[in-house]
Design a protein around this motif. Structure first.
Motif, PDB file in Angstrom:
ATOM      1  N   GLN A  22     -14.519 -41.839  53.393  1.00 59.86           N
ATOM      2  CA  GLN A  22     -13.465 -41.302  52.762  1.00 59.86           C
ATOM      3  C   GLN A  22     -12.121 -42.091  53.150  1.00 59.86           C
ATOM      4  OE1 GLN A  22     -13.859 -36.906  53.982  1.00 59.86           O
ATOM      5  NE2 GLN A  22     -12.638 -36.686  52.165  1.00 59.86           N
ATOM      6  N   LEU A  23     -12.283 -42.585  54.518  1.00 58.40           N
ATOM      7  CA  LEU A  23     -10.841 -43.216  55.007  1.00 58.40           C
ATOM      8  C   LEU A  23     -10.848 -44.794  54.207  1.00 58.40           C
ATOM      9  CD1 LEU A  23     -11.216 -42.366  58.911  1.00 58.40           C
ATOM     10  CD2 LEU A  23      -9.535 -41.591  57.043  1.00 58.40           C
ATOM     11  N   LEU A  24     -12.026 -45.481  54.184  1.00 53.31           N
ATOM     12  CA  LEU A  24     -12.211 -46.653  53.321  1.00 53.31           C
ATOM     13  C   LEU A  24     -11.663 -46.580  52.010  1.00 53.31           C
ATOM     14  CD1 LEU A  24     -15.654 -47.917  54.855  1.00 53.31           C
ATOM     15  CD2 LEU A  24     -13.216 -48.889  55.516  1.00 53.31           C
ATOM     16  N   THR A  25     -12.208 -45.602  51.399  1.00 57.70           N
ATOM     17  CA  THR A  25     -11.805 -45.296  50.002  1.00 57.70           C
ATOM     18  C   THR A  25     -10.262 -45.195  49.649  1.00 57.70           C
ATOM     19  OG1 THR A  25     -13.924 -44.187  49.545  1.00 57.70           O
ATOM     20  CG2 THR A  25     -12.141 -43.983  47.843  1.00 57.70           C
ATOM     21  N   GLU A  26      -9.573 -44.404  50.743  1.00 61.39           N
ATOM     22  CA  GLU A  26      -8.303 -44.220  50.451  1.00 61.39           C
ATOM     23  C   GLU A  26      -7.294 -45.522  50.877  1.00 61.39           C
ATOM     24  OE1 GLU A  26      -7.022 -41.895  49.150  1.00 61.39           O
ATOM     25  OE2 GLU A  26      -8.589 -40.209  49.450  1.00 61.39           O
ATOM     26  N   LEU A  27      -8.169 -46.492  51.977  1.00 55.12           N
ATOM     27  CA  LEU A  27      -7.291 -47.566  52.273  1.00 55.12           C
ATOM     28  C   LEU A  27      -7.491 -48.693  51.363  1.00 55.12           C
ATOM     29  CD1 LEU A  27      -7.981 -47.468  56.227  1.00 55.12           C
ATOM     30  CD2 LEU A  27      -5.645 -46.991  55.029  1.00 55.12           C
ATOM     31  N   ALA A  28      -8.533 -48.510  50.449  1.00 52.84           N
ATOM     32  CA  ALA A  28      -8.893 -49.537  49.570  1.00 52.84           C
ATOM     33  C   ALA A  28      -7.790 -49.495  48.376  1.00 52.84           C
ATOM     34  CB  ALA A  28     -10.233 -49.131  48.821  1.00 52.84           C
ATOM     35  N   GLY A  29      -6.828 -48.382  48.194  1.00 48.56           N
ATOM     36  CA  GLY A  29      -6.110 -48.526  47.313  1.00 48.56           C
ATOM     37  C   GLY A  29      -4.597 -48.952  47.941  1.00 48.56           C
ATOM     38  N   SER A  30      -4.264 -48.690  49.368  1.00 45.04           N
ATOM     39  CA  SER A  30      -2.959 -48.593  49.507  1.00 45.04           C
ATOM     40  C   SER A  30      -3.011 -48.720  51.269  1.00 45.04           C
ATOM     41  CB  SER A  30      -2.176 -47.532  49.340  1.00 45.04           C
ATOM     42  OG  SER A  30      -0.789 -47.823  49.765  1.00 45.04           O
ATOM     43  N   ASP A  31      -2.247 -49.363  51.825  1.00 45.59           N
ATOM     44  CA  ASP A  31      -1.784 -49.183  53.251  1.00 45.59           C
ATOM     45  C   ASP A  31      -1.249 -47.961  53.546  1.00 45.59           C
ATOM     46  OD1 ASP A  31      -2.749 -51.903  53.291  1.00 45.59           O
ATOM     47  OD2 ASP A  31      -0.798 -52.671  53.934  1.00 45.59           O
ATOM     48  N   LEU A  32      -1.893 -47.181  54.809  1.00 47.21           N
ATOM     49  CA  LEU A  32      -1.412 -45.871  54.902  1.00 47.21           C
ATOM     50  C   LEU A  32      -1.290 -45.584  56.393  1.00 47.21           C
ATOM     51  CD1 LEU A  32      -3.838 -44.145  52.422  1.00 47.21           C
ATOM     52  CD2 LEU A  32      -1.454 -44.348  52.151  1.00 47.21           C
ATOM     53  N   ARG A  33      -0.400 -44.833  56.690  1.00 43.61           N
ATOM     54  CA  ARG A  33      -0.142 -43.979  58.033  1.00 43.61           C
ATOM     55  C   ARG A  33      -1.231 -42.782  58.448  1.00 43.61           C
ATOM     56  NH1 ARG A  33       6.111 -43.030  57.343  1.00 43.61           N
ATOM     57  NH2 ARG A  33       5.056 -42.338  55.243  1.00 43.61           N
ATOM     58  N   VAL A  34      -1.491 -42.723  59.776  1.00 44.10           N
ATOM     59  CA  VAL A  34      -2.396 -41.759  59.991  1.00 44.10           C
ATOM     60  C   VAL A  34      -2.043 -40.512  59.447  1.00 44.10           C
ATOM     61  CG1 VAL A  34      -3.211 -40.501  62.096  1.00 44.10           C
ATOM     62  CG2 VAL A  34      -2.953 -42.864  62.280  1.00 44.10           C
ATOM     63  N   ARG A  35      -0.906 -40.012  59.656  1.00 44.63           N
ATOM     64  CA  ARG A  35      -0.706 -38.747  58.942  1.00 44.63           C
ATOM     65  C   ARG A  35      -0.941 -38.409  57.626  1.00 44.63           C
ATOM     66  NH1 ARG A  35       4.353 -40.674  60.524  1.00 44.63           N
ATOM     67  NH2 ARG A  35       5.990 -40.739  58.766  1.00 44.63           N
ATOM     68  N   GLU A  36      -0.559 -39.720  56.763  1.00 45.51           N
ATOM     69  CA  GLU A  36      -1.177 -39.611  55.513  1.00 45.51           C
ATOM     70  C   GLU A  36      -2.442 -39.580  55.139  1.00 45.51           C
ATOM     71  OE1 GLU A  36       2.706 -42.335  53.664  1.00 45.51           O
ATOM     72  OE2 GLU A  36       0.952 -43.224  54.778  1.00 45.51           O
ATOM     73  N   LEU A  37      -3.341 -40.122  55.889  1.00 43.46           N
ATOM     74  CA  LEU A  37      -4.649 -40.013  55.929  1.00 43.46           C
ATOM     75  C   LEU A  37      -5.418 -38.988  56.198  1.00 43.46           C
ATOM     76  CD1 LEU A  37      -5.465 -43.614  57.621  1.00 43.46           C
ATOM     77  CD2 LEU A  37      -6.218 -42.908  55.065  1.00 43.46           C
ATOM     78  N   VAL A  38      -4.741 -38.026  57.418  1.00 43.21           N
ATOM     79  CA  VAL A  38      -5.151 -37.081  57.677  1.00 43.21           C
ATOM     80  C   VAL A  38      -4.604 -35.869  56.388  1.00 43.21           C
ATOM     81  CG1 VAL A  38      -4.364 -35.043  59.186  1.00 43.21           C
ATOM     82  CG2 VAL A  38      -4.557 -37.130  60.260  1.00 43.21           C
ATOM     83  N   ALA A  39      -3.728 -35.899  55.797  1.00 43.68           N
ATOM     84  CA  ALA A  39      -3.312 -35.322  54.650  1.00 43.68           C
ATOM     85  C   ALA A  39      -4.436 -35.297  53.463  1.00 43.68           C
ATOM     86  CB  ALA A  39      -2.023 -35.348  54.241  1.00 43.68           C
ATOM     87  N   LEU A  40      -4.874 -36.577  53.438  1.00 42.54           N
ATOM     88  CA  LEU A  40      -5.607 -36.883  52.071  1.00 42.54           C
ATOM     89  C   LEU A  40      -7.168 -36.272  52.848  1.00 42.54           C
ATOM     90  CD1 LEU A  40      -4.326 -40.554  51.351  1.00 42.54           C
ATOM     91  CD2 LEU A  40      -4.398 -38.546  49.915  1.00 42.54           C
ATOM     92  N   VAL A  41      -7.611 -36.482  53.656  1.00 43.82           N
ATOM     93  CA  VAL A  41      -9.147 -36.387  53.873  1.00 43.82           C
ATOM     94  C   VAL A  41      -9.205 -34.914  54.344  1.00 43.82           C
ATOM     95  CG1 VAL A  41      -9.625 -38.805  54.346  1.00 43.82           C
ATOM     96  CG2 VAL A  41      -8.856 -37.136  56.180  1.00 43.82           C
ATOM     97  N   GLY A  42      -8.033 -34.268  54.610  1.00 41.61           N
ATOM     98  CA  GLY A  42      -8.228 -32.869  55.234  1.00 41.61           C
ATOM     99  C   GLY A  42      -8.919 -32.431  56.604  1.00 41.61           C
ATOM    100  N   GLN A  43      -8.681 -33.405  57.536  1.00 43.81           N
ATOM    101  CA  GLN A  43      -9.128 -33.364  58.697  1.00 43.81           C
ATOM    102  C   GLN A  43      -8.195 -33.426  59.907  1.00 43.81           C
ATOM    103  OE1 GLN A  43     -12.323 -32.714  59.377  1.00 43.81           O
ATOM    104  NE2 GLN A  43     -13.015 -32.686  57.135  1.00 43.81           N
ATOM    105  N   PRO A  44      -8.722 -33.075  61.200  1.00 41.66           N
ATOM    106  CA  PRO A  44      -7.835 -33.102  62.180  1.00 41.66           C
ATOM    107  C   PRO A  44      -7.214 -34.559  62.635  1.00 41.66           C
ATOM    108  CG  PRO A  44      -9.337 -31.559  62.698  1.00 41.66           C
ATOM    109  CD  PRO A  44      -9.771 -32.353  61.602  1.00 41.66           C
ATOM    110  N   GLN A  45      -5.982 -34.757  63.088  1.00 39.12           N
ATOM    111  CA  GLN A  45      -5.600 -36.067  63.461  1.00 39.12           C
ATOM    112  C   GLN A  45      -6.403 -36.865  64.533  1.00 39.12           C
ATOM    113  OE1 GLN A  45      -1.411 -36.832  63.603  1.00 39.12           O
ATOM    114  NE2 GLN A  45      -1.674 -38.419  65.096  1.00 39.12           N
ATOM    115  N   ASN A  46      -6.945 -36.101  65.578  1.00 41.75           N
ATOM    116  CA  ASN A  46      -7.573 -36.663  66.451  1.00 41.75           C
ATOM    117  C   ASN A  46      -9.015 -37.195  66.208  1.00 41.75           C
ATOM    118  OD1 ASN A  46      -8.778 -34.089  66.332  1.00 41.75           O
ATOM    119  ND2 ASN A  46      -9.352 -33.790  68.083  1.00 41.75           N
ATOM    120  N   LEU A  47      -9.538 -36.597  65.082  1.00 37.54           N
ATOM    121  CA  LEU A  47     -10.876 -36.927  64.422  1.00 37.54           C
ATOM    122  C   LEU A  47     -10.547 -38.226  63.620  1.00 37.54           C
ATOM    123  CD1 LEU A  47     -13.776 -36.043  64.163  1.00 37.54           C
ATOM    124  CD2 LEU A  47     -13.268 -34.874  62.217  1.00 37.54           C
ATOM    125  N   VAL A  48      -9.689 -38.176  62.842  1.00 35.47           N
ATOM    126  CA  VAL A  48      -9.203 -39.300  61.966  1.00 35.47           C
ATOM    127  C   VAL A  48      -9.008 -40.382  62.886  1.00 35.47           C
ATOM    128  CG1 VAL A  48      -7.556 -40.338  60.451  1.00 35.47           C
ATOM    129  CG2 VAL A  48      -8.343 -37.832  60.071  1.00 35.47           C
TER     130      VAL A  48
END
Length: 258
Positions: A22-48
């Motif tokens: 999931q993280l690779l898929t999101e980053l394939a489209g755009s550079d992102l910050r951790v909090r944005e990835l957390v929102a996109l994948v719906g998982q806790p920040q420590n796990l992300v």
């Protein structure tokens, strides 16, 4: 049935995890910050953050400190490294699965419009505009602008395009984003953390991409910035342009408003 004593290739072990994929898929489209990835994948920040660290250690993902908020970082997916890893994975399974080189000719893209935005519109966004036009033989209508335009173009911008890519950049001055008000673009690509984070007019675009590329002249004096540093910035942008072109070729023209 006997299992092979060989372990799976590193790319399979990294990308095969559902969350990491999931993280690779999101980053394939755009550079992102951790909090944005957390929102996109719906998982806790420590796990992300844990899985992002594994992807960084595996060489697939890198980080750059935000040039707007130095406490934050952008994550970037190295698509060239992914391509190499995928090729090696196929070969590891069977020699017949060796991937053939990608075709030299870029995919056809017709009537697509792209706007590149940075702060000064003196180096990063003009480089991206010129390189996209060049690599698509003018099929893409590319433009660029700045949120706070510099007084003049970076002195190395035209030189790098001419010497490294054989592109003659017509004399022009940086222009403000507001001069393009009312024009519609299929894609909006920010190349500057500050432009992305402080400009509300850039937030709601349907196809927004961010490339976290540091300012090649952070001192504010472009004349003091050596040529090799600017050339590295241009090379980074050119790599991203190569990976962008196949994305542009997939745009559904029926979704484009007149």
């Amino acid at each position: 049935m006997l299992l092979s004593s060989r372990s799976a290739p590193a790319f399979v072990r990294l990308a095969g995890h559902p969350l990491r994929w999931q993280l690779l898929t999101e980053l394939a489209g755009s550079d992102l910050r951790v909090r944005e990835l957390v929102a996109l994948v719906g998982q806790p920040q420590n796990l992300v953050s844990y899985h992002l660290r594994l992807l960084r250690e595996g060489g697939l993902v890198s980080t750059t400190r935000s040039t707007f908020d130095g406490r934050d970082s952008y994550y970037h997916l190295d698509l060239d490294r992914c391509a190499e890893a995928l090729a090696a994975t196929g070969t590891a399974l069977h020699p017949a699965l060796r991937l053939a080189p990608a075709p030299a000719a870029p995919p056809a893209v017709t009537a697509v419009t792209v706007l590149f935005v940075c702060t000064g519109n003196s180096a990063r966004s003009p480089l991206a505009e010129a390189l996209l036009r060049h690599r698509t033989a003018g099929q893409v209508a590319a433009a660029s602008a700045g949120t706070r335009p510099a007084p003049r173009m970076h002195p190395h911008t035209a030189r790098i395009l001419r010497q490294e890519h054989g592109i003659d950049l017509s004399p022009r001055h940086p222009r403000h984003l507001h001069t393009l008000t009312g024009r519609r673009f299929d894609y909006l690509i920010t190349l500057c953390d500050k432009a992305r984070e402080v400009s509300p007019e850039l937030v709601d675009h349907d196809r927004r991409i961010h490339w976290s590329i540091p300012d090649p002249a952070p001192s504010g004096d472009p004349d003091r910035q050596p040529y090799p540093a600017i050339a590295r910035t241009a090379a980074d942008i050119d790599t991203r342009i190569r990976h962008l072109i196949p994305v542009l070729s997939t745009i559904d023209r029926t979704e484009v408003q007149p």
